[in-house]
Design an enzyme around this catalytic site. Structure first.
Site, PDB file in Angstrom:
ATOM      1  N   GLY A   1      11.712  26.907  44.756  1.00  0.00           N
ATOM      2  CA  GLY A   1      11.465  28.106  43.978  1.00  0.00           C
ATOM      3  C   GLY A   1      11.489  27.843  42.482  1.00  0.00           C
ATOM      4  N   PRO A   2      11.179  28.843  41.694  1.00  0.00           N
ATOM      5  CA  PRO A   2      11.081  28.675  40.240  1.00  0.00           C
ATOM      6  C   PRO A   2      12.442  28.542  39.567  1.00  0.00           C
ATOM      7  CG  PRO A   2      10.790  30.976  40.837  1.00  0.00           C
ATOM      8  CD  PRO A   2      10.854  30.226  42.124  1.00  0.00           C
TER       9      PRO A   2
ATOM     10  N   HIS B   1      32.947  41.334  46.749  1.00  0.00           N
ATOM     11  CA  HIS B   1      32.722  39.971  47.233  1.00  0.00           C
ATOM     12  C   HIS B   1      31.854  39.185  46.254  1.00  0.00           C
ATOM     13  CE1 HIS B   1      31.679  36.631  49.867  1.00  0.00           C
ATOM     14  NE2 HIS B   1      32.559  37.075  50.742  1.00  0.00           N
TER      15      HIS B   1
END
Length: 558
Positions: A162-163, A81
């Site tokens: 986030g980073p 997947h």
């Protein structure tokens, strides 16, 4: 009651220890029910399904993502997947009394926390997307985990939270909001897969290839096939043969049941099948369904029958089950197939028998108490008004008011249902307040936290009876209307409906007064007291009016 579903997909489908640890992280959050865990060894991916109160679901999602980040190493992951992170996707889905906008805000809350606390790049998708091209998950996931190092260098791929760096262990996560997906199959009295496929192509959004009178595919000037649009949007469908059922089915995914509900698709398939000499023998729901979808279907068939929709919701849904043939292949248990029932607590007060409720009420247990009783009175009032309306519908001599009675009966059921929910909401608020009072108070931080929790829980303990007062006011308005037009043989019942609604209002007011001294927020205190006092005054005016009317009419009968 606000309910939200969350379906996080984790990049692990083989290690049961890891899956159990993620499940435990979810189960440890109060107010959330873990409904399903669907692992796939070949895809090396597992879909978790949970639902509950929105804030609790957000917390459970964070704890699950945190646990996945600890235990799953994406640098070693292989699977069939598409995937880009330990927690690959995490969508929120509105179930009841929730808007999509609210789900979007919860997605942003979770994304911010995941990005800041776990250092995982987060991309918002579908309804929460901040870029149009990011609405489609496949665009975000293009290149999968292996493309993330290069994306970390590209300003276009700066995450929403986030980073903007490559997290080799956890990858990246897509968090979003989407509609509930209903997996629904329609059964045919044939074993011919081609016939099922033909109908599937007609109904699905993508449609079917256009052909000339000789059956040859038609193409545009660029040589691409020309498609005839399908009948339903938000509908994906294929035809197949199921050996275990010995019949063909049309397998359908409805990605927005509010626009394309299953019962309307079923009715069109019945029509198409009949034209082709086939019959629909029934249908099958795969997984769970929101209560509203099944209630809407039941009301559709009741209206066809010219019968009242102002009956208990489970009776409405039984009409849908029978009309749609949902129990043809296997028993259809509402408590297991309807998501709101599946996640409901098994120890709710509303599930007690009358004698058990009264027995518990009569003990020294601190709850249930007056707040739950006032909500019960409001529920009884709504039920009585619905009863009077239903006793009016279709009765000789009341033909002129039947249409209005048909509208009032569902309103009574709605008041009843919402009031029943407050019975447990009131008791839950009391116990939460007791828990807050038991919090430690040794340090300044503990004292401040305890004080804030007590304030919050006290407000909730006041909001529950305030909600009862609002419902009681609606119940009184309803009783007043049905008393004037309803079956005169049930006039006394309309009077009792008004009396019990006023009792609910007055007793709920008492519960507000006893808790209000504990509030430190003066604005909340004054606003609440003003609304409660106004509601009580309005309720008394209507109650007196109904009592006067009912008494006069009953005396004239004598």
């Amino acid at each position: 009651m606000k309910l939200m579903e969350c379906v996080p997909n984790f990049s692990e489908g083989r290690d049961k220890t890891i899956l159990d640890a993620i499940a435990t992280a979810i189960k440890n959050v109060k107010g959330v029910a873990l409904l399903d865990i669907d692992p796939g060894a070949d895809t090396n991916r597992t879909v978790f399904t949970m639902a509950g109160e929105p804030e609790a679901v957000v917390e459970a999602a964070f704890q699950a993502i945190k646990k996945a980040a600890e235990l799953i190493d994406m640098s070693k992951h292989k699977g069939a997947h598409p995937r880009m992170g330990a927690t690959d996707v995490c969508p929120f889905i509105p179930i009841s009394e929730m808007t999509m906008d609210e789900c979007v805000e919860y997605a942003k809350q979770l994304g911010k926390r995941v990005g800041e606390e776990l250092g995982i790049p987060v991309y918002l998708y579908e309804y929460a997307a901040t870029k149009e091209e990011w609405r489609n998950l496949s665009n975000i996931r293009n290149g999968e985990y292996e493309a993330l190092p290069e994306k970390a260098k590209d300003p276009y791929w700066k995450p929403d939270f986030g980073p903007h760096t490559f997290n080799a262990k956890s990858g990246a996560t897509a968090i979003g909001a989407r509609e509930f997906l209903i997996a629904y199959n329609i059964n045919l009295n044939t074993r011919d897969k081609k016939k099922a496929s033909e109908i599937a192509q007609i109904i699905r959004e993508s449609g079917r290839p256009a052909r000339d009178e000789n059956g040859k595919l038609l193409k545009d000037e660029n040589g691409n096939p020309i498609y005839i649009p399908g009948l339903f949007s938000h509908c994906k469908a294929v035809g197949w043969f199921i050996e275990s059922y010995d019949r063909a089915q049309i397998s359908i995914n409805l990605t927005n049941y509010k626009i394309t509900p299953p019962h309307l698709v079923l009715e069109k398939v019945r029509e198409l099948a009949s034209e082709m000499g086939m019959q629909v023998t029934g249908s099958e729901l795969v997984g769970l369904i929101p209560k509203s979808a099944l209630v809407e279907a039941g009301k559709f068939y009741l209206q066809r029958l010219q019968e009242s929709t102002g009956i208990p919701e489970k009776m409405i849904m039984q009409t849908a089950i029978q009309s749609m043939g949902l129990a043809e292949l296997a028993p259809f248990d509402l408590n297991k197939k309807v998501i709101e029932y599946a996640i409901a607590g098994k120890d709710l007060l509303v599930n007690l028998k009358v004698d058990a409720f009264c027995d518990l009420l009569s003990t020294d247990a601190p709850a249930p108490g007056g707040g739950s009783v006032s909500a019960l009175c409001s529920a009884i009032s709504g039920a009585l008004s619905a009863m009077v309306a239903n006793l009016t519908i279709g009765k000789k001599g009341y033909e002129k008011v039947t249409e209005e009675a048909m509208k009032l009966a569902p309103r009574g059921q709605e008041i009843k249902q919402k009031s029943l929910e407050v019975i447990d909401k009131d008791t839950d608020a009391f116990f939460a307040l007791m828990d807050a009072m038991r919090l430690p108070k040794k340090t300044e931080e503990e004292i401040a936290y305890r004080k804030a929790q007590i304030e919050n829980c006290t407000q909730q303990a006041i909001n529950a009876p305030l909600e009862t007062m609002r419902l009681a006011f609606s119940a009184l308005e309803l009783a007043s209307k049905i008393a004037k037009i309803g079956n005169t043989n049930a006039l006394s019942d309309a009077g009792v409906a008004a009396l019990t609604a006023f009792c609910a209002s007055q007793s709920a007011y008492y519960n507000i007064l006893i808790n209000i001294p504990g509030i430190t927020d003066e604005e909340f205190k004054q606003k609440t007291l003003a609304e409660a006092k106004e509601l009580l005054e309005k309720c008394k005016i209507i109650a007196d009016s109904v009592e006067k009317y009912v008494c006069e009419q009953l005396k004239s009968k004598g």
